[in-house]
Design a protein around this motif. Sequence first.
Motif, PDB file in Angstrom:
ATOM      1  N   ASN A 293      78.312  62.956   2.320  1.00 11.08           N
ATOM      2  CA  ASN A 293      78.323  61.950   1.257  1.00 11.08           C
ATOM      3  C   ASN A 293      77.022  61.143   1.203  1.00 11.08           C
ATOM      4  O   ASN A 293      76.048  61.592   0.595  1.00 11.08           O
ATOM      5  CB  ASN A 293      79.557  61.053   1.378  1.00 11.08           C
ATOM      6  N   ALA A 294      77.003  59.978   1.849  1.00 10.73           N
ATOM      7  CA  ALA A 294      75.839  59.098   1.694  1.00 10.73           C
ATOM      8  C   ALA A 294      74.546  59.767   2.151  1.00 10.73           C
ATOM      9  O   ALA A 294      73.512  59.694   1.484  1.00 10.73           O
ATOM     10  CB  ALA A 294      76.077  57.814   2.481  1.00 10.73           C
ATOM     11  N   THR A 295      74.591  60.436   3.296  1.00  7.69           N
ATOM     12  CA  THR A 295      73.361  61.027   3.820  1.00  7.69           C
ATOM     13  C   THR A 295      72.860  62.134   2.907  1.00  7.69           C
ATOM     14  O   THR A 295      71.665  62.295   2.701  1.00  7.69           O
ATOM     15  CB  THR A 295      73.607  61.554   5.244  1.00  7.69           C
ATOM     16  N   GLU A 296      73.793  62.887   2.344  1.00  5.72           N
ATOM     17  CA  GLU A 296      73.391  63.979   1.461  1.00  5.72           C
ATOM     18  C   GLU A 296      72.604  63.436   0.267  1.00  5.72           C
ATOM     19  O   GLU A 296      71.599  64.029  -0.148  1.00  5.72           O
ATOM     20  CB  GLU A 296      74.625  64.739   0.997  1.00  5.72           C
ATOM     21  N   ALA A 297      73.026  62.303  -0.248  1.00  9.99           N
ATOM     22  CA  ALA A 297      72.302  61.686  -1.374  1.00  9.99           C
ATOM     23  C   ALA A 297      70.908  61.253  -0.931  1.00  9.99           C
ATOM     24  O   ALA A 297      69.928  61.438  -1.659  1.00  9.99           O
ATOM     25  CB  ALA A 297      73.097  60.490  -1.901  1.00  9.99           C
ATOM     26  N   ARG A 298      70.805  60.715   0.297  1.00  5.95           N
ATOM     27  CA  ARG A 298      69.487  60.274   0.770  1.00  5.95           C
ATOM     28  C   ARG A 298      68.577  61.468   1.044  1.00  5.95           C
ATOM     29  O   ARG A 298      67.367  61.405   0.841  1.00  5.95           O
ATOM     30  CB  ARG A 298      69.645  59.394   2.019  1.00  5.95           C
ATOM     31  N   ILE A 299      69.176  62.552   1.503  1.00  8.49           N
ATOM     32  CA  ILE A 299      68.377  63.768   1.726  1.00  8.49           C
ATOM     33  C   ILE A 299      67.817  64.268   0.387  1.00  8.49           C
ATOM     34  O   ILE A 299      66.634  64.599   0.272  1.00  8.49           O
ATOM     35  CB  ILE A 299      69.240  64.863   2.399  1.00  8.49           C
ATOM     36  N   ARG A 300      68.647  64.295  -0.638  1.00  5.83           N
ATOM     37  CA  ARG A 300      68.188  64.728  -1.969  1.00  5.83           C
ATOM     38  C   ARG A 300      67.073  63.837  -2.493  1.00  5.83           C
ATOM     39  O   ARG A 300      66.095  64.318  -3.063  1.00  5.83           O
ATOM     40  CB  ARG A 300      69.343  64.692  -2.964  1.00  5.83           C
TER      41      ARG A 300
ATOM     42  N   ALA B 284      64.966  62.087  -0.679  1.00  2.99           N
ATOM     43  CA  ALA B 284      63.747  62.293   0.109  1.00  2.99           C
ATOM     44  C   ALA B 284      63.080  63.622  -0.253  1.00  2.99           C
ATOM     45  O   ALA B 284      61.860  63.733  -0.242  1.00  2.99           O
ATOM     46  CB  ALA B 284      64.078  62.243   1.598  1.00  2.99           C
ATOM     47  N   LEU B 285      63.900  64.641  -0.570  1.00  7.04           N
ATOM     48  CA  LEU B 285      63.344  65.963  -0.867  1.00  7.04           C
ATOM     49  C   LEU B 285      62.985  66.123  -2.343  1.00  7.04           C
ATOM     50  O   LEU B 285      62.266  67.052  -2.709  1.00  7.04           O
ATOM     51  CB  LEU B 285      64.360  67.062  -0.499  1.00  7.04           C
ATOM     52  N   GLY B 286      63.525  65.271  -3.193  1.00  7.38           N
ATOM     53  CA  GLY B 286      63.340  65.449  -4.632  1.00  7.38           C
ATOM     54  C   GLY B 286      64.288  66.487  -5.206  1.00  7.38           C
ATOM     55  O   GLY B 286      64.015  67.094  -6.243  1.00  7.38           O
ATOM     56  N   GLY B 287      65.393  66.719  -4.537  1.00  7.26           N
ATOM     57  CA  GLY B 287      66.394  67.691  -4.997  1.00  7.26           C
ATOM     58  C   GLY B 287      67.095  68.283  -3.793  1.00  7.26           C
ATOM     59  O   GLY B 287      66.745  67.955  -2.649  1.00  7.26           O
ATOM     60  N   PRO B 288      68.076  69.143  -4.011  1.00  5.92           N
ATOM     61  CA  PRO B 288      68.749  69.747  -2.852  1.00  5.92           C
ATOM     62  C   PRO B 288      67.804  70.712  -2.130  1.00  5.92           C
ATOM     63  O   PRO B 288      66.911  71.280  -2.753  1.00  5.92           O
ATOM     64  CB  PRO B 288      69.934  70.499  -3.473  1.00  5.92           C
ATOM     65  N   PRO B 289      67.982  70.895  -0.820  1.00  9.24           N
ATOM     66  CA  PRO B 289      67.071  71.793  -0.098  1.00  9.24           C
ATOM     67  C   PRO B 289      67.187  73.249  -0.555  1.00  9.24           C
ATOM     68  O   PRO B 289      68.277  73.727  -0.879  1.00  9.24           O
ATOM     69  CB  PRO B 289      67.513  71.650   1.361  1.00  9.24           C
ATOM     70  N   ASP B 290      66.040  73.950  -0.565  1.00 10.35           N
ATOM     71  CA  ASP B 290      66.024  75.395  -0.798  1.00 10.35           C
ATOM     72  C   ASP B 290      66.337  76.134   0.497  1.00 10.35           C
ATOM     73  O   ASP B 290      66.877  77.235   0.485  1.00 10.35           O
ATOM     74  CB  ASP B 290      64.625  75.844  -1.254  1.00 10.35           C
ATOM     75  N   LEU B 291      65.935  75.509   1.602  1.00  7.68           N
ATOM     76  CA  LEU B 291      66.087  76.131   2.918  1.00  7.68           C
ATOM     77  C   LEU B 291      66.584  75.079   3.894  1.00  7.68           C
ATOM     78  O   LEU B 291      66.129  73.939   3.843  1.00  7.68           O
ATOM     79  CB  LEU B 291      64.733  76.641   3.437  1.00  7.68           C
ATOM     80  N   VAL B 292      67.506  75.495   4.755  1.00  8.58           N
ATOM     81  CA  VAL B 292      67.971  74.571   5.792  1.00  8.58           C
ATOM     82  C   VAL B 292      67.825  75.248   7.148  1.00  8.58           C
ATOM     83  O   VAL B 292      68.221  76.420   7.308  1.00  8.58           O
ATOM     84  CB  VAL B 292      69.447  74.160   5.588  1.00  8.58           C
ATOM     85  N   PHE B 293      67.253  74.534   8.104  1.00  6.66           N
ATOM     86  CA  PHE B 293      67.237  74.994   9.487  1.00  6.66           C
ATOM     87  C   PHE B 293      68.269  74.201  10.249  1.00  6.66           C
ATOM     88  O   PHE B 293      68.160  72.984  10.359  1.00  6.66           O
ATOM     89  CB  PHE B 293      65.841  74.825  10.097  1.00  6.66           C
TER      90      PHE B 293
ATOM     91  N   ASN C  50      76.949  72.781   2.633  1.00  2.86           N
ATOM     92  CA  ASN C  50      77.236  71.772   1.610  1.00  2.86           C
ATOM     93  C   ASN C  50      75.955  71.186   1.022  1.00  2.86           C
ATOM     94  O   ASN C  50      75.886  70.897  -0.158  1.00  2.86           O
ATOM     95  CB  ASN C  50      78.095  70.646   2.204  1.00  2.86           C
ATOM     96  N   ALA C  51      74.957  71.019   1.877  1.00  2.00           N
ATOM     97  CA  ALA C  51      73.746  70.321   1.426  1.00  2.00           C
ATOM     98  C   ALA C  51      72.829  71.198   0.582  1.00  2.00           C
ATOM     99  O   ALA C  51      72.128  70.704  -0.292  1.00  2.00           O
ATOM    100  CB  ALA C  51      72.975  69.807   2.644  1.00  2.00           C
ATOM    101  N   ILE C  52      72.834  72.503   0.818  1.00  4.04           N
ATOM    102  CA  ILE C  52      71.812  73.381   0.241  1.00  4.04           C
ATOM    103  C   ILE C  52      72.105  73.720  -1.227  1.00  4.04           C
ATOM    104  O   ILE C  52      73.246  73.647  -1.674  1.00  4.04           O
ATOM    105  CB  ILE C  52      71.719  74.673   1.100  1.00  4.04           C
ATOM    106  N   ARG C  53      71.060  74.104  -1.958  1.00  7.92           N
ATOM    107  CA  ARG C  53      71.220  74.532  -3.347  1.00  7.92           C
ATOM    108  C   ARG C  53      71.813  75.944  -3.389  1.00  7.92           C
ATOM    109  O   ARG C  53      71.791  76.666  -2.385  1.00  7.92           O
ATOM    110  CB  ARG C  53      69.869  74.520  -4.072  1.00  7.92           C
ATOM    111  N   ALA C  54      72.293  76.352  -4.550  1.00  2.00           N
ATOM    112  CA  ALA C  54      72.795  77.716  -4.726  1.00  2.00           C
ATOM    113  C   ALA C  54      71.666  78.712  -4.438  1.00  2.00           C
ATOM    114  O   ALA C  54      70.500  78.447  -4.740  1.00  2.00           O
ATOM    115  CB  ALA C  54      73.320  77.907  -6.144  1.00  2.00           C
ATOM    116  N   LYS C  55      72.014  79.830  -3.861  1.00  2.00           N
ATOM    117  CA  LYS C  55      71.088  80.930  -3.511  1.00  2.00           C
ATOM    118  C   LYS C  55      70.065  80.530  -2.458  1.00  2.00           C
ATOM    119  O   LYS C  55      69.054  81.197  -2.282  1.00  2.00           O
ATOM    120  CB  LYS C  55      70.368  81.468  -4.753  1.00  2.00           C
ATOM    121  N   GLY C  56      70.324  79.440  -1.749  1.00  3.00           N
ATOM    122  CA  GLY C  56      69.408  79.024  -0.688  1.00  3.00           C
ATOM    123  C   GLY C  56      69.622  79.850   0.578  1.00  3.00           C
ATOM    124  O   GLY C  56      70.538  80.679   0.664  1.00  3.00           O
ATOM    125  N   THR C  57      68.744  79.605   1.551  1.00  2.00           N
ATOM    126  CA  THR C  57      68.824  80.310   2.832  1.00  2.00           C
ATOM    127  C   THR C  57      68.977  79.304   3.961  1.00  2.00           C
ATOM    128  O   THR C  57      68.252  78.310   4.016  1.00  2.00           O
ATOM    129  CB  THR C  57      67.551  81.158   3.077  1.00  2.00           C
TER     130      THR C  57
END
Length: 342
Positions: free
Chosen positions: A218-225, A227-236, A250-257
Amino acid sequence: MKVAVYTGPREPFRIEERPTPTPGPDEVLVRIGRCGICATDVSTWTGDAGMETNKVYGHEFAGEVVARGDRVRGMPIGALVTAQCVTACGRCEECARGHLCFCPEWKQHPTGGFGQYMTLPEREAYVLPPPLTLEDGALVEPLAVGLRGVKLADVGAGDRVLVLGAGPIGLCAAYWAKRRGAAQVVVVAPSDRRRSFALAMGADAFVLNASGPSDVANATEARIRDALGGPPDLVFECAGFPGAVMQAMNAIRAKGTIVCMGYGLHPETIQTGVPLFKELCVRFSMTYDRSDYQEVIATLAAGHLEPRCMITKTIPLEALTATIEGLVARAPECKVMVDPWA
Ligand SMILES: [Zn+2]
Ligand SMILES: [Zn+2]
């Protein structure tokens, strides 16, 4: 020589004198200068990793060549060297590409870096050119772990990258993601103590996940977006705690890795509808091959020495038990180095 022997879960390491090993014809004798303490050493000590007792561990080592077998030609006395975390047959296809952990005959080094000397086959030693130090050499292994994960994710220019977890592997992933062209790299962790390390390693921002794992949803996901300027393309995923993979999904964009690098020791529940709906690619990454090691060494030798910032403490072998106990209790250290001669 002096070594620290793992004697059993949560038991003190036994400091012991052993005969200094003699190198075989194709081996070099290495006087260990530094060996980093890895999270796997911590879970070895707690017993969670189920490792063999009465062994000398430590796989993030670097040292100086002090003797050579008869058939060694390429490795001069005095060379500073490091090597991969295991030793292997040297004859199979995986050995040919330097991917020693996938050799069917891989095994642990007879003596690890928590001791004063070890032998290495010449073919497995990597020379550390100037200006690299033994400390830099002991960082090559975790940096190679991070590099491999970043390569498997195919990080490219303009990517938005999220790193879950700010232990040394997460920090190394951030370092390589930025070096390989990511537009924005954000590191998220449940404690602020790694903020400065994340920024020093090249992350653009650090997001505190203060209210625990579920907060990412919830809250952190919004702050991550933000900070990144959108949902992540890649998550480690470099945290390894239960729920981390689902958080990444949950955090990553569609078709992300997603590349999972956390050493999870507990079952993980995944709601498969999420990755299905997003058509996610999920990969796992643990080790490295020769090209990864060579790239890490070349990058450090070219002066990109930010990873030195991760070293927060250097200890003698005698302090290994107390230090690992402290790491279990989440002492504010990042990468602790053992100096077996201190
Ligand atoms: Zn390690
Ligand atoms: Zn092999």
